[in-house]
Design a protein around this motif. Structure first.
Motif: not given
Ligand SMILES: [Mg+2]
Ligand SMILES: [Zn+2]
Ligand SMILES: [Zn+2]
Lengths: 840, 77
Positions: A504-523
C-alpha cells in the motif's frame, strides 16, 4: 463355517451393555488356554497356547482351525483361561465398593426398606419414561448413595460394618482383608430382586461377574506378532502380558494343589491380580506400571481405546489422508497469488493419476522413462485395475504395454491444481485451489497477498496440500474452489485478498500527484511487472504507469483512504477509460477487507483479471518502494510544544474536576469519573491528531494511506496514554483501599486509580508501568479463556450446518429437507453483490 | 383472554393454502410434505387459524435482506 454365509441383515433395535458372565466367556471361547508356551521347537503354535491356531490366523497361507478361513476372512476367535483363584477386574472396583456398602453384610439385601423400594420401582419407571437412561442412571446413583448411609439392615436388623477400600484393590472389613473370593461370595448373596435398584441386571450383569473366575483371551488377530527384518518374531504387548498371566496362573494352581504355605499362595495370587490389572489398564494410581525391558510402557487394552491416540479420537474421528503433504510456509512475492510454491521433494513423492490418451501418451512415456529423475512416474494402473511399480526391470515392459485407457501415476507438475489448507479450517476460504509451482527449498511458498483468508503468517505456520485424484475434484478445485474465484468474501462482499503494508505504501507513493518517473526507470518498472509497452515520452507520472495495469474500458470512482482524512480533491480516485485521472491508490481501493477497486474489478471483470491486477500491482508497488524508499523515524512522533502543553492542560483540567467531584461526593462519583476519563482520552486523541507534523512524516503517511497504524497507536506513543481499565472500571484492587503502597489510602484521584500521564516514547515510570501491564494482562487472559469457548461454539455450529447446501432452485436443503426456501431470503451471492447490497 | 395474536407488529402474516396451491408448492420445490419445515397443531397460530394436520401454511415475514420473505410450514401433530 464360511463367513459370508453368516451375515445377518437386521435393523439394530438397541444396544445393551453388561458384564460377561463366566458361562458366556466359556461359551464364546474356542479354546481353553493351558500353556504359557507360544511355539514349539519347530516354530509351530502350541496347542492350548496363546498363539493356538483356533484363536484365529495372522499368517497368510494358513487356515484358521475354528472357522476355516484364511487371514483375509478370519475375524479371530476368543479363548478362555480358567483362573486358579478369582481376581478383581480393576475397572469394576468402584462399583464393587458401592455394592458392598449398599447391601447388608449379613443377608445381602439392599439397605433400603421394602416399602421404600416399592415406591422406588414406580418412580424409576416414571423417570425412565420421562428422561430416558440418563435419568435412570442419576436416580440409581441417588439410591445407592442413600443405601450406603444406612447402618442397620431393614430386613435382618443386623448392625452394619462398612467396608473400606485401600487403593488400588484391597477391601478391608472390620480390620480384616477381604480377598476376591470373599468379595465374590458377598456379591453372590445380592438378590436378583434388588439388582434394578443397583443399576445391574440378573440377565446381563450379575454383580459377582465383576470378579473374574474365567479370563477371556482375546484373539491373536488383535495382537498379531510382527516379523522383524532379522526374521525374528516379535510379539505384541498384549501377548507378553497374557504370557505373564498364564504363567503366574499355572504356578498358583500348582502351589495350591501341592498344599504350599498360605503366604506363598497369597503372594502368587497378588501377582496374578497385578498382571491381570496391568493387562487391562496400565496407569491406575498406585499400581506399578508394567514396562518392557527397555523401560517402555506396555500398551494395554485401555490404551487402545482411551484418549487422543485411541480408537475414537485417533482412528474413527481422525484419520490421515493419502496424497497430501505438510510443510512450513514462507512468503514469496514473485509467484502469482494463485500459485503455491511446492518443494521438489514433495512434488516427486506425491502423485497424480493421469489417464493415458492419444494426446498425452508420448509425454507420459517420457515421464515413465525418467525413472528416478524429475518429472517422473512411479506406478501405472491397467484398465483391469492392477497397479504396477515402475522400476528399472519393469520399465521396458510397461512402455511397450502402455496405451490409452491406462492410468499413469506421475509426479506433481507446474500448473497442476491442488488444494491448499491451513488449520483451523474455520471457513470455506481455509481450503482453496492453487496452481503448483515446483521450487527449490523445503517450505511451501505463498504470495503474501493471499494470507488473510487462511489467517497465515510466517512465524512458523505450517500448511497442507492435497493432490486431487479424480477429474471431478480437479474441475471443482480449478473453478469453484480456486483462490482466483474467491477474492471477494461470501461473508461481507469485500476482497479478502489484496495489498497490505508495504504494497500500500508503494502504490500510494506511485500514485501521488508529484511522482515523476523517467523513461528508463519506467522501462525497468514495466519489465519487472511483466508489461510489454512501447514508451514514447521522456517522463511519465506515477499515475500513468499505474494506469497501464487497468482494463482499457474501466470507469471507476471512489474515496481513497487519504481523501477520507484530508478531503483533498486530488486524492479522490477517478478512473476514466482505464486512465487514473486523479486519486491516490491506497488501502481503501486495493487493501485487504477494504479495496473497493478490487471488489469492482472482481464483480465486473471476474477473478482472472482481478488476480492478474493484484499480482502486477504488488510488483509495481514493490519496485516503486525499492526505488523511492520509505523509512520511519523517531522524529515522526514529535509533537509541537503547543500540542504537548495542550494535552497536559487537558489532564490538569480533568484532575481538578475530579478533585471537585470527590469533594462534592455523591454515589455516582466513580461512574462520573470513569466517563470523564473516556472524554479525556477523546480530547487527547483529537489534540494529538491535530498536532501531528504532516510534512515529511512517514508514520503519518502510513496511517493515512492505511498501510499500517492508526491514531489509536499514535496518541499513546506521542501524546499521553491515559486511563488504564480493568473489567471496564478504573483500577482499584490491590492493597487495602489503594492500588499499591505508593498511594494514600482511599485516594480516588486520577493517578492513584491508574491514570498514566506518560507516553510510550518518553517511557512510563515504574508505577505506571506496573499498572499498564496489569491492564494488558486482562486482554491476554480474556483471549486465552475465550479461544476454546468460541472454538467449541464454532464446532457445534459447523457440525449442525455441515450438510446444508444451496440447491439449483436456490432453496437451502439438508438432503431433500428444506431449511430455507430462498438462500438468505433474497437469493443473492454476497461475493458478487456490492458489499452485501444489491446495486442496480 | 381474547387476544388476536395476529394483531401485533412482530407476528407474520399466515395463510392456509388450499389443496390446489399446496400441490403447486410441492411441485415447485420437487418435494413431499415430509421435506417441508413443520409447525405443531398446538402452535398458537395454528390454533387461531383452525388449521388441520397436513395443511400447508404460507407465512410472509419481514426480512432484513429481502424486505419480505415467504416461508411454508406443514402442520403436524
Ligand atoms: Mg503464526
Ligand atoms: Zn477363524
Ligand atoms: Zn440384612
Amino acid at each position: 463355517m464360511r463367513l459370508d454365509s453368516n451375515f445377518v441383515f437386521n435393523k439394530i433395535y438397541g444396544i445393551e451393555f453388561g458384564v460377561l458372565s463366566p458361562r458366556m466367556i466359556e461359551k464364546m471361547s474356542s479354546v481353553a488356554i493351558t500353556s504359557s508356551e507360544l511355539y514349539d521347537i519347530d516354530g509351530f503354535p502350541v496347542d492350548g497356547g496363546l498363539a493356538d491356531m483356533r484363536l484365529g490366523i495372522t499368517d497368510p497361507g494358513l487356515v484358521c482351525r475354528t472357522c476355516g478361513n484364511t487371514i483375509k476372512d478370519c475375524p479371530g476367535h476368543f479363548g478362555h483361561l480358567e483362573l486358579a483363584r478369582p481376581v478383581f477386574n480393576i475397572k469394576m472396583i468402584p462399583k464393587i465398593y458401592d455394592l458392598l456398602n449398599a447391601t447388608c453384610d449379613a443377608c445381602g439385601r439392599i439397605l433400603i426398606p421394602e416399602a421404600v423400594l416399592k415406591k422406588a420401582t414406580i418412580t424409576m419407571d416414571a423417570i425412565e419414561a420421562r428422561e430416558g437412561d440418563l435419568g435412570k442412571k442419576r436416580y440409581v446413583r441417588k439410591l445407592i448413595k442413600h443405601a450406603k448411609s444406612i447402618n442397620t439392615c431393614p430386613f435382618c436388623h443386623s448392625k452394619q460394618h462398612k467396608v473400606k477400600l485401600e487403593k488400588p484393590y484391597t477391601f478391608m472389613y472390620n480390620g480384616q482383608k477381604l480377598n476376591a473370593s470373599d468379595v465374590r461370595e458377598r456379591l453372590e448373596r445380592i438378590s436378583d430382586a434388588d439388582l434394578q435398584f443397583l443399576g445391574m441386571s440378573q440377565e446381563y450383569s450379575r454383580p459377582e461377574w465383576m470378579i473374574f473366575t474365567v479370563l477371556p483371551i482375546p484373539p491373536v488377530t488383535i495382537r498379531p506378532p510382527i516379523t522383524l527384518e532379522s526374521g525374528q518374531k516379535s510379539e505384541d504387548d498384549l501377548t507378553h502380558k497374557l504370557t505373564d498371566i498364564v504363567r503366574t496362573n499355572q504356578r498358583l494352581a500348582e502351589n495350591i494343589k501341592s498344599g504350599a504355605p498360605e503366604v506363598i499362595i497369597e503372594e502368587l495370587w497378588d501377582l496374578l491380580q497385578y498382571h491381570i490389572t496391568t493387562f487391562i489398564s496400565n496407569g491406575t494410581a498406585q499400581v506399578p506400571i508394567a514396562r518392557h525391558k527397555s523401560g517402555k510402557k506396555l500398551k494395554t487394552l485401555e490404551d487402545r481405546i482411551k484418549g487422543k491416540e485411541g480408537r475414537f479420537r485417533g482412528s474413527t474421528l481422525g484419520k490421515r489422508a493419502n496424497y497430501s503433504a505438510r510443510s512450513t510456509i514462507s512468503p514469496d512475492s514473485m509467484i502469482r497469488l494463485d500459485e503455491v510454491g511446492v518443494p521438489m521433494q514433495i512434488a516427486k513423492e506425491v502423485t497424480y493419476p493421469e489417464r493415458v490418451t492419444e494426446m498425452n501418451i508420448d509425454r507420459l512415456k517420457s515421464l515413465i522413462k525418467n525413472l528416478d529423475g524429475y518429472p517422473n512416474a512411479s506406478y501405472i494402473v491397467t484398465p483391469d485395475g492392477i497397479r504396477r511399480k515402475i522400476t528399472e526391470s519393469t520399465v521396458q515392459n510397461i512402455l511397450d504395454e502402455l496405451k490409452p485407457g491406462y492410468i499413469v501415476e506421475r509426479s506433481m507438475l507446474n500448473g497442476d491444481i491442488i488444494l491448499f489448507n491451513r488449520q483451523p479450517s474455520l471457513h470455506r476460504l481455509s481450503i482453496m485451489g492453487h496452481s503448483v509451482r515446483v521450487l527449490d527449498g523445503k517450505t511451501f511458498r505463498i504470495n503474501p497477498a493471499s494470507t488473510l483468508p487462511y489467517g497465515a503468517d510466517f512465524d512458523g505456520d505450517e500448511m497442507n496440500i492435497h493432490v486431487l485424484q479424480t477429474e471431478e475434484a480437479l474441475a471443482e478445485a480449478a473453478l469453484i474452489m480456486n483462490i482466483k474465484n474467491n477474492i471477494v468474501s461470501p461473508r461481507h462482499g469485500l476482497p479478502v485478498i489484496g495489498a497490505a503494508q508495504d504494497y500500500i505504501s508503494g502504490s500510494a507513493i506511485l500514485t501521488r500527484k508529484e511522482t515523476k518517473i523517467d523513461k528508463s526507470t519506467a522501462e525497468d518498472f514495466l519489465t519487472f511487472v511483466g508489461i510489454d509497452a512501447k514508451l514514447s515520452k521522456s517522463t511519465y507520472t506515477g499515475r500513468e504507469i499505474f494506469s497501464m495495469l487497468l482494463p482499457k474500458d474501466l470507469n471507476f470512482e471512489s474515496e481513497s483512504s487519504v481523501y477520507k482524512f484530508s478531503n483533498d480533491e486530488d486524492s479522490y480516485v477517478v478512473i476514466k477509460n482505464g486512465k487514473l485521472e486523479r486519486g491516490i491508490i491506497d488501502s481503501a481501493t486495493i487493501g485487504k477487507e477494504n479495496g473497493s477497486l478490487l471488489q469492482y474489478l472482481f464483480v465486473q471483470y471476474g477473478g482472472e483479471t482481478t488476480a492478474k491486477f493484484i499480482d502486477q500491482l504488488s510488483r509495481l508497488a514493490l519496485i516503486t518502494l525499492l526505488k523511492f524508499g520509505i523509512s520511519a523515524n523517531i522524529a515522526n512522533f514529535d509533537l509541537p510544544e503547543k500540542t504537548m502543553s495542550e494535552i497536559y492542560s487537558i489532564f490538569e483540567e480533568a484532575n481538578e474536576e475530579v478533585n471537585k467531584m470527590l469533594k462534592d461526593y455523591n454515589k455516582d462519583v466513580e461512574q462520573n469519573i470513569l466517563s470523564l476519563t473516556n472524554k479525556v482520552r477523546g480530547k487527547i486523541r483529537n489534540a494529538t491528531r491535530a498536532g501531528i507534523n504532516k510534512k515529511a512524516n512517514e508514520i503519518d503517511d502510513m496511517m493515512i494511506t492505511g498501510a499500517k497504524g492508526s491514531i489509536m497507536n499514535f496518541f499513546p506513543t506521542a501524546g499521553m496514554i491515559g486511563q488504564q481499565l480493568l473489567r471496564d472500571t478504573r483500577m482499584s484492587n490491590g492493597y487495602d483501599g489503594r492500588l499499591t503502597a505508593h498511594f494514600k489510602k482511599n485516594d480516588m484521584g486520577l493517578i492513584p486509580r491508574g491514570f498514566v500521564v506518560s507516553n510510550y516514547r518518553d517511557g512510563l515510570n515504574p508505577i505506571e508501568f506496573f499498572l499498564h501491564a496489569g491492564s494488558s494482562r486482562e486482554g491476554l487472559m480474556d483471549n486465552v479463556i475465550r479461544t476454546p469457548v468460541s472454538g467449541y461454539m464454532n464446532r457445534r455450529l459447523s457440525s449442525a450446518l455441515q450438510d446444508l447446501k444451496v440447491a439449483d432452485d436456490l432453496s437451502v436443503r439438508e438432503g431433500n429437507k428444506i431449511i430455507q426456501f430462498m438462500y438468505g431470503e433474497d437469493g443473492l451471492d454476497v461475493s458478487l453483490s456490492d458489499k452485501g447490497e444489491l446495486n442496480i | 383472554m381474547d387476544i388476536d395474536i395476529f394483531n401485533n407488529r412482530l407476528s407474520p402474516k399466515y395463510k392456509i393454502l388450499d389443496p390446489n396451491e399446496a400441490d403447486k408448492i410441492l411441485l415447485r420445490f420437487k418435494c413431499s410434505r415430509s421435506n417441508l419445515p413443520k409447525i405443531k397443531t398446538t402452535d398458537p397460530a395454528v390454533i387461531a387459524l383452525k388449521a388441520n394436520e397436513g395443511d400447508i401454511l404460507e407465512i410472509t415475514r419481514a426480512s432484513k435482506s429481502a424486505g419480505e420473505a415467504i416461508y411454508y410450514r406443514v402442520v403436524i401433530r
